[in-house]
Write a protein that holds these residues in place. Structure first.
Motif, PDB file in Angstrom:
ATOM      1  N   ASP A  93       1.169  -1.158  -0.067  1.00 50.62           N
ATOM      2  CA  ASP A  93       0.080  -0.235  -0.022  1.00 50.62           C
ATOM      3  C   ASP A  93       0.674   1.238   0.202  1.00 50.62           C
ATOM      4  O   ASP A  93       1.638   1.812   0.750  1.00 50.62           O
ATOM      5  CB  ASP A  93      -0.799  -0.046   1.504  1.00 50.62           C
ATOM      6  N   GLU A  94       0.724   1.824  -1.027  1.00 49.56           N
ATOM      7  CA  GLU A  94       1.691   3.160  -1.082  1.00 49.56           C
ATOM      8  C   GLU A  94       1.430   4.540  -1.124  1.00 49.56           C
ATOM      9  O   GLU A  94       0.506   4.632  -2.209  1.00 49.56           O
ATOM     10  CB  GLU A  94       2.783   2.865  -2.477  1.00 49.56           C
ATOM     11  N   TYR A  95       0.983   4.914  -0.301  1.00 50.09           N
ATOM     12  CA  TYR A  95       0.202   6.231   0.413  1.00 50.09           C
ATOM     13  C   TYR A  95       1.410   6.975   1.451  1.00 50.09           C
ATOM     14  O   TYR A  95       1.866   6.509   2.199  1.00 50.09           O
ATOM     15  CB  TYR A  95      -1.243   5.703   0.538  1.00 50.09           C
ATOM     16  N   GLU A  96       1.333   8.237   1.354  1.00 52.00           N
ATOM     17  CA  GLU A  96       2.249   8.665   1.790  1.00 52.00           C
ATOM     18  C   GLU A  96       1.338   9.179   3.436  1.00 52.00           C
ATOM     19  O   GLU A  96       0.481  10.300   2.919  1.00 52.00           O
ATOM     20  CB  GLU A  96       2.396  10.111   0.982  1.00 52.00           C
ATOM     21  N   LEU A  97       2.551   9.347   4.577  1.00 50.02           N
ATOM     22  CA  LEU A  97       1.711   9.824   5.388  1.00 50.02           C
ATOM     23  C   LEU A  97       2.612  11.117   6.163  1.00 50.02           C
ATOM     24  O   LEU A  97       3.912  10.566   6.421  1.00 50.02           O
ATOM     25  CB  LEU A  97       1.105   8.622   6.863  1.00 50.02           C
ATOM     26  N   LEU A  98       1.948  12.517   6.317  1.00 42.98           N
ATOM     27  CA  LEU A  98       2.777  12.912   7.010  1.00 42.98           C
ATOM     28  C   LEU A  98       2.174  13.319   8.199  1.00 42.98           C
ATOM     29  O   LEU A  98       1.779  12.422   8.911  1.00 42.98           O
ATOM     30  CB  LEU A  98       2.609  14.624   6.261  1.00 42.98           C
ATOM     31  N   ARG A  99       3.015  14.506   8.981  1.00 46.07           N
ATOM     32  CA  ARG A  99       3.105  14.676  10.544  1.00 46.07           C
ATOM     33  C   ARG A  99       1.533  14.886  10.603  1.00 46.07           C
ATOM     34  O   ARG A  99       0.591  15.276  10.362  1.00 46.07           O
ATOM     35  CB  ARG A  99       3.318  15.715  11.588  1.00 46.07           C
ATOM     36  N   GLY A 100       0.662  13.623  11.501  1.00 44.77           N
ATOM     37  CA  GLY A 100      -0.985  14.123  11.980  1.00 44.77           C
ATOM     38  C   GLY A 100      -1.301  12.621  11.033  1.00 44.77           C
ATOM     39  O   GLY A 100      -3.241  12.832  11.397  1.00 44.77           O
ATOM     40  N   ASP A 101      -1.091  11.922  10.386  1.00 48.81           N
ATOM     41  CA  ASP A 101      -2.019  11.213   9.192  1.00 48.81           C
ATOM     42  C   ASP A 101      -1.931   9.622   9.986  1.00 48.81           C
ATOM     43  O   ASP A 101      -0.923   9.331  10.530  1.00 48.81           O
ATOM     44  CB  ASP A 101      -1.320  11.694   7.766  1.00 48.81           C
ATOM     45  N   GLY A 102      -2.894   9.155   9.595  1.00 46.64           N
ATOM     46  CA  GLY A 102      -2.879   8.057  10.113  1.00 46.64           C
ATOM     47  C   GLY A 102      -3.121   7.053   8.897  1.00 46.64           C
ATOM     48  O   GLY A 102      -4.299   7.603   7.693  1.00 46.64           O
ATOM     49  N   ARG A 103      -3.223   5.702   9.021  1.00 45.97           N
ATOM     50  CA  ARG A 103      -3.720   5.289   7.985  1.00 45.97           C
ATOM     51  C   ARG A 103      -3.956   3.408   8.463  1.00 45.97           C
ATOM     52  O   ARG A 103      -3.677   3.061   9.271  1.00 45.97           O
ATOM     53  CB  ARG A 103      -2.610   4.469   6.826  1.00 45.97           C
ATOM     54  N   ARG A 104      -5.459   2.962   7.982  1.00 48.57           N
ATOM     55  CA  ARG A 104      -6.115   2.029   8.604  1.00 48.57           C
ATOM     56  C   ARG A 104      -6.474   0.923   7.851  1.00 48.57           C
ATOM     57  O   ARG A 104      -6.859   0.996   7.122  1.00 48.57           O
ATOM     58  CB  ARG A 104      -7.402   2.366   9.651  1.00 48.57           C
ATOM     59  N   TRP A 105      -5.864  -0.381   8.195  1.00 47.78           N
ATOM     60  CA  TRP A 105      -6.716  -1.785   7.471  1.00 47.78           C
ATOM     61  C   TRP A 105      -7.651  -2.635   8.237  1.00 47.78           C
ATOM     62  O   TRP A 105      -7.409  -2.882   9.354  1.00 47.78           O
ATOM     63  CB  TRP A 105      -5.212  -2.563   7.093  1.00 47.78           C
TER      64      TRP A 105
END
Length: 306
Positions: A148-160
Motif C-alpha cells: 500500500d503506497e500511500y504518503e503519511l505526513l505528520r498527523g496522518d494515519g492509515r488503517r487496514w
C-alpha cells in the motif's frame, strides 16, 4: 526384446514414505523426475525421455496454530530539531494455514513524527537455511505480499481492516520434513517504510501445513512389496551403460526474491489480493448489511487524522 511397432506398458511405482516435498531454492532444490530409457543394438539407437513431477507431503496443521496474534510497536524519530513518535499495530486472524488459504490482516499506523511515511506492506516470507559440510547459508524471500503506497505526513494515519493475503499454493510445508540439508520456516511481516531509508516492522512466526483436499493416503498391505531401489548408491542406480551422458536437470542461476515459481492446476481457485475486483468492493459504511463471518467481511483501507 521388442519387435518393430508400437508397444505400451502399464507402470506402477509406490513412492517411499520419507520423501521430502518438492522445493526450488536459490542454493539448493528438491526435485523429482521420472525417466524411461530404451536401448538398441547399436549405441546410436538408445532413447531416453524424462518428465518432472511434484511431491507434496501431508502435514496437518495443529489446532494451536489456528488462533490469532497481535503486536504493537512505537519509535521516536528525529528530524533536525524536531521529534515525534510513529505508532504501529498489527494483527492476523491466525498464525498458521495451509496452501491456498486466505489470511486476514488488521493494522493501524499513526504518524506523530516529522518524518514522512511512504508505504505499508504485509508479506509472507520464506526463510531457508542450507547446510553444506560445516557451513550454513540463510536466505529469505517473499512468496506473497500486499503493498500500500500511500504518503503519511505528520498527523496522518492509515488503517487496514480485514485485508486479505493468500498463502501461495504448492509452497513446501514448514520444516521440509525428511530433508537433512534444507530447513524451511515462514514469517508474516508487517512493515512501514519511512523516507530516508528507515523502516519499522512487526513479525509473527507462521506455520504452513499441507493442503488436505485432494491428498489421498493409500492403504498399505503388510504383504505388499515396497520398492526401495531409491536407497541404492548413484552407481548402483544407473539405468543404462556408463557411457550414456546423464541428463541435465539444473535450473537457471539467476534468482529474484519476488519471482517465485508458483505451480497450480488450471482449474484451481485461489484468491489473490492483487487481482480483486475493486469496483465491487463493499465499503465500511454498509458493513452492517453482511453476516459477520470472516470471509464475507469487506476489506477496508481508510485514512484518519490524528
Amino acid at each position: 526384446m521388442l519387435e518393430k511397432g508400437n508397444h505400451q506398458f502399464d507402470f506402477e511405482y509406490r513412492l517411499p514414505d520419507n520423501l521430502p516435498s518438492s522445493f526450488i531454492g536459490k542454493f539448493g532444490s528438491v526435485t523429482y523426475v521420472f525417466k524411461a530409457s530404451a536401448y538398441g543394438d547399436r549405441p546410436g539407437d538408445t532413447s531416453l525421455i524424462s518428465e518432472p513431477f511434484l511431491i507434496l507431503r501431508s502435514l496437518p496443521l495443529p489446532e494451536r496454530f489456528r488462533h490469532g496474534a497481535s503486536a504493537k510497536l512505537e519509535k521516536r524519530i528525529w528530524k533536525k530539531l524536531s521529534s515525534g513518535k510513529v505508532k504501529l499495530s498489527a494483527s492476523i486472524n491466525r498464525v498458521g494455514g495451509t496452501q491456498g488459504e486466505d489470511l486476514f490482516i488488521n493494522a493501524e499506523v499513526a504518524n506523530r513524527s516529522p518524518a514522512r511515511i511512504t508505504a505499508m506492506q504485509t508479506s509472507i516470507i520464506m526463510n531457508t537455511l542450507y547446510h553444506a559440510q560445516n557451513r550454513a547459508i540463510p536466505f529469505r524471500q517473499i512468496v506473497n505480499k500486499r503493498r500500500d503506497e500511500y504518503e503519511l505526513l505528520r498527523g496522518d494515519g492509515r488503517r487496514w481492516q480485514n485485508v486479505r493475503l493468500s498463502i501461495p499454493p504448492y509452497i513446501p510445508e514448514t520444516r521440509l520434513e525428511y530433508c537433512d540439508i534444507i530447513e524451511v520456516s515462514y514469517t508474516l511481516q508487517f512493515r512501514i517504510e519511512i523516507a530516508g531509508g528507515k523502516e519499522m516492522k512487526i513479525e509473527f512466526p507462521f506455520m504452513v501445513g499441507s493442503m488436505q483436499e485432494g491428498h489421498e493416503i493409500v492403504s498399505r498391505n503388510k504383504n505388499s512389496i515396497m520398492n526401495r531401489q531409491w536407497t541404492l548408491s548413484s552407481k548402483e542406480l544407473q539405468m543404462g551403460p556408463a557411457r550414456d551422458p546423464a541428463p541435465d536437470y539444473g535450473h537457471d542461476g539467476d534468482w529474484y526474491h519476488e519471482n517465485v515459481p508458483e505451480l497450480r492446476p488450471e482449474d484451481s481457485k485461489v484468491t489473490n489480493p492483487l487481482f480483486q475486483d475493486h469496483d465491487k468492493k463493499i465499503t465500511h459504511k454498509n458493513i452492517e448489511n453482511f453476516q459477520p463471518t470472516l470471509d464475507e467481511l469487506p476489506e477496508v483501507i481508510e485514512n484518519t487524522k490524528l
